[in-house]
Design an enzyme around this catalytic site. Sequence first.
Site, PDB file in Angstrom:
ATOM      1  N   ASP A  81       0.880  -1.172   0.000  1.00  0.00           N
ATOM      2  CA  ASP A  81       0.000   0.000   0.000  1.00  0.00           C
ATOM      3  C   ASP A  81       0.920   1.226   0.000  1.00  0.00           C
ATOM      4  OD1 ASP A  81      -1.600   2.177   0.693  1.00  0.00           O
ATOM      5  OD2 ASP A  81      -2.951   0.943   1.907  1.00  0.00           O
ATOM      6  N   TYR A  94     -14.073  16.696 -11.345  1.00  0.00           N
ATOM      7  CA  TYR A  94     -12.759  16.096 -11.094  1.00  0.00           C
ATOM      8  C   TYR A  94     -12.150  16.748  -9.832  1.00  0.00           C
ATOM      9  CZ  TYR A  94      -8.454  13.594 -12.308  1.00  0.00           C
ATOM     10  OH  TYR A  94      -7.362  12.750 -12.306  1.00  0.00           O
ATOM     11  N   LYS A 153      -3.441  16.229  -9.418  1.00  0.00           N
ATOM     12  CA  LYS A 153      -2.705  15.899 -10.648  1.00  0.00           C
ATOM     13  C   LYS A 153      -1.783  17.051 -11.053  1.00  0.00           C
ATOM     14  CE  LYS A 153      -4.199  11.673 -11.676  1.00  0.00           C
ATOM     15  NZ  LYS A 153      -3.307  10.507 -11.414  1.00  0.00           N
ATOM     16  N   THR A 168     -12.217   2.422 -16.517  1.00  0.00           N
ATOM     17  CA  THR A 168     -11.526   1.506 -15.602  1.00  0.00           C
ATOM     18  C   THR A 168     -12.260   1.540 -14.266  1.00  0.00           C
ATOM     19  OG1 THR A 168     -10.063   3.150 -14.641  1.00  0.00           O
ATOM     20  CG2 THR A 168      -9.292   2.089 -16.662  1.00  0.00           C
TER      21      THR A 168
END
Length: 255
Positions: A64, A155, A162, A193
């Site tokens: 992790d 987002y 990001k 995904t």
Amino acid sequence: MIDLKGKVAVVFGLANKRSIAYAIAQKLSEAGATLAICYQNERLRRDAEELAAGLGSAKTFQCDVSVDADIDATFAKLKEEYGKLDTVVHSVAFAPADELKGDFLETTREGFRIAHDVSVYSLIAVSRAAAPLMTDGGSIMTMTYYGAEKVVPKYNVMGVAKAALEATVRYLASSLGPKGIRVNAISAGPIKTLAARGIGDLQKMLDAHSERAPLHRNVEQIEVGGAALFLASPLASGITGEVMYVDCGYNIMGF
Ligand code: 0WE
């Protein structure tokens, strides 16, 4: 043909067969690289093991990336197993689901912290652990998205994370360049995904994307895998600190 025989690549962020990390692992394995597949926790173990079984001599490791002790233990095992490393693939991001729903103004301190810890700091931690094993130089890569640069509704804090990730790629590239280690990001277009599940408007986004992108279609995981293979290879020996778009050209359009 790119030949990565004798090269060792460690991949973070493989959850299932749709994962971008899996497509990258497939392309690297196809080119002859030896794969180390890291899965986050017991819940993801079986899928990782089953997919790794189809990737040559790939071995699996539980790690992790939000836990320092996991990173230390995993890289100790990688050192014992392989002695050195050539490529690191970081394909990991997380923000609490609520942060990807409402208005950006409602971003919580905890949501901001978690998004940056899991999605950004983890790249620094993994790069620091990997660097001593990259004795012949190496290639580190992460996954980013256009929402880092332009506002993509919902987002939200992931866009901010990001943006920080892309800046982190530049600072790491500068820090690790003297050791011959390159650090780059791939900015993929939207793909269905696990990480994109539950995005209410995903199909609408995919349709808008394919309509506006110069190639008039959406990008597939395996195309991201191809770009990753290039970045891992000697063909990319002069490229570091870059964000490479694999988005069917979407990002170049102004209207
Ligand atoms: O980076 C991403 C998604 C990353 C992600 C996904 C989830 C879903 C489940 C991070 N955290 C979580 N947390 C969860 O609980 N993408 C580039 C895919 C994505 O996600 C969006 C997008 C796109 C594109 C969210 C809103 C709007 C567009």
